[in-house]
Design a protein around this motif. Structure first.
Motif, PDB file in Angstrom:
ATOM      1  N   GLY A 109       0.796  -1.224   0.000  1.00  0.00           N
ATOM      2  CA  GLY A 109       0.000   0.000   0.000  1.00  0.00           C
ATOM      3  C   GLY A 109       0.823   1.266   0.000  1.00  0.00           C
ATOM      4  N   ALA A 110       2.153   1.148  -0.059  1.00  0.00           N
ATOM      5  CA  ALA A 110       3.006   2.328  -0.053  1.00  0.00           C
ATOM      6  C   ALA A 110       2.815   3.141  -1.332  1.00  0.00           C
ATOM      7  N   MET A 111       3.022   4.434  -1.231  1.00  0.00           N
ATOM      8  CA  MET A 111       2.917   5.303  -2.394  1.00  0.00           C
ATOM      9  C   MET A 111       3.967   4.924  -3.434  1.00  0.00           C
ATOM     10  N   VAL A 112       5.209   4.706  -2.999  1.00  0.00           N
ATOM     11  CA  VAL A 112       6.293   4.243  -3.855  1.00  0.00           C
ATOM     12  C   VAL A 112       7.000   3.115  -3.114  1.00  0.00           C
ATOM     13  N   THR A 113       7.093   1.947  -3.724  1.00  0.00           N
ATOM     14  CA  THR A 113       7.700   0.796  -3.060  1.00  0.00           C
ATOM     15  C   THR A 113       9.173   0.672  -3.433  1.00  0.00           C
ATOM     16  N   GLY A 114       9.885  -0.116  -2.670  1.00  0.00           N
ATOM     17  CA  GLY A 114      11.287  -0.351  -2.960  1.00  0.00           C
ATOM     18  C   GLY A 114      11.496  -1.015  -4.304  1.00  0.00           C
ATOM     19  N   ALA A 115      10.515  -1.794  -4.746  1.00  0.00           N
ATOM     20  CA  ALA A 115      10.628  -2.466  -6.032  1.00  0.00           C
ATOM     21  C   ALA A 115      10.673  -1.482  -7.195  1.00  0.00           C
ATOM     22  N   GLN A 116      10.189  -0.256  -6.961  1.00  0.00           N
ATOM     23  CA  GLN A 116      10.190   0.751  -8.019  1.00  0.00           C
ATOM     24  C   GLN A 116      11.528   1.472  -8.129  1.00  0.00           C
ATOM     25  N   LEU A 117      12.427   1.236  -7.187  1.00  0.00           N
ATOM     26  CA  LEU A 117      13.734   1.875  -7.225  1.00  0.00           C
ATOM     27  C   LEU A 117      14.731   0.967  -7.917  1.00  0.00           C
ATOM     28  N   GLY A 118      15.651   1.558  -8.655  1.00  0.00           N
ATOM     29  CA  GLY A 118      16.698   0.780  -9.277  1.00  0.00           C
ATOM     30  C   GLY A 118      17.681   0.274  -8.237  1.00  0.00           C
ATOM     31  N   THR A 119      18.474  -0.717  -8.597  1.00  0.00           N
ATOM     32  CA  THR A 119      19.403  -1.319  -7.644  1.00  0.00           C
ATOM     33  C   THR A 119      20.470  -0.337  -7.187  1.00  0.00           C
ATOM     34  N   GLN A 120      20.756   0.686  -7.995  1.00  0.00           N
ATOM     35  CA  GLN A 120      21.776   1.661  -7.628  1.00  0.00           C
ATOM     36  C   GLN A 120      21.169   2.983  -7.163  1.00  0.00           C
ATOM     37  N   ASP A 121      19.860   3.012  -7.033  1.00  0.00           N
ATOM     38  CA  ASP A 121      19.189   4.264  -6.687  1.00  0.00           C
ATOM     39  C   ASP A 121      19.101   4.457  -5.181  1.00  0.00           C
ATOM     40  N   SER A 122      19.048   5.726  -4.790  1.00  0.00           N
ATOM     41  CA  SER A 122      18.695   6.082  -3.424  1.00  0.00           C
ATOM     42  C   SER A 122      17.342   6.768  -3.479  1.00  0.00           C
ATOM     43  N   GLY A 123      16.677   6.880  -2.362  1.00  0.00           N
ATOM     44  CA  GLY A 123      15.358   7.490  -2.397  1.00  0.00           C
ATOM     45  C   GLY A 123      14.979   8.120  -1.081  1.00  0.00           C
ATOM     46  N   ALA A 124      14.327   9.287  -1.152  1.00  0.00           N
ATOM     47  CA  ALA A 124      13.783   9.903   0.052  1.00  0.00           C
ATOM     48  C   ALA A 124      12.632   9.050   0.552  1.00  0.00           C
ATOM     49  N   TYR A 125      12.468   8.955   1.858  1.00  0.00           N
ATOM     50  CA  TYR A 125      11.426   8.091   2.400  1.00  0.00           C
ATOM     51  C   TYR A 125      10.700   8.771   3.556  1.00  0.00           C
TER      52      TYR A 125
END
Length: 204
Positions: free
Chosen positions: A1-17
């Motif tokens: 149910g997350a707005m953006v899941t970890g699966a949507q990030l690339g393997t080398q990406d970082s992301g604000a959470y």
């Protein structure tokens, strides 16, 4: 149910959470990424010495919780990682990181709006506070590159003096740095004009 899941990030990406921790169980009850880094490359700047870049570092600088449990986040991001939502304030600048204000619903499943503010260079929102009527006061730093601010000006101060000195081989003049203060409505639109803070700008 997350707005953006970890699966949507690339393997080398970082992301604000965004994570909400239950005060009793100490377990996360809301957990979501806020943006998908690397989603779109930035438009190269026309200056010969500036390299086009992809900014994978969306950076939140401030957070506040509204009365309904929704969360406001402010920071800096490029348009590919944090695009504006329809009807919200925006800047046509697509080459650099701009200040953003984002509102996430209380469940962490969707953004209510993303608004973007800035000019033709890097800008950032560094603090915010939610007013009782739901409006949000946002403050931050604006790099006055060419005197452009995409949005209405009309606050108590609309300009600052420039400081011209030799900078480097890229630019013969130092861009003028200023603080800004503006108000954002609960739907992401800008309320009133943006005020600048400062007398003479410095080197960002």
């Amino acid at each position: 149910g997350a707005m953006v899941t970890g699966a949507q990030l690339g393997t080398q990406d970082s992301g604000a959470y965004l994570v909400k921790i239950d005060g009793v169980t100490h377990a996360p009850v809301v957990s979501t990424f806020l943006a998908v880094p690397g989603g779109r490359s930035a438009t190269p700047n026309s200056q010969w010495c500036r390299e086009p870049f992809r900014d994978a570092d969306t950076t939140p600088h401030a957070i506040a919780v509204a009365a309904d449990g929704s969360v406001y986040v402010a920071g800096q991001a490029n348009p590919g990682d944090m695009p504006e939502t329809p009807g919200a304030a925006t800047t046509p600048d697509v080459a650099f990181r701009d200040a953003f204000v984002m509102r996430v619903n209380a469940a962490g499943t969707a953004s209510v709006f993303v608004a973007r503010f800035g000019g033709a260079d890097n800008d950032r929102a560094t603090s915010l506070v939610v007013e009782p009527d739901g409006n949000v006061i946002v403050a931050g730093k604006w790099l006055d590159k060419g005197g452009i601010w995409h949005g209405p000006r009309g606050g108590f101060q609309t300009s600052i003096a420039r400081q011209w000195v030799w900078s480097n081989t890229c630019e013969a003049s130092v861009p003028t740095e200023a603080a800004f203060l503006l108000r954002v409505a609960p739907d992401g639109s800008q309320v009133g004009g943006a005020s600048l803070i400062g007398a003479v700008g410095g080197d960002l």
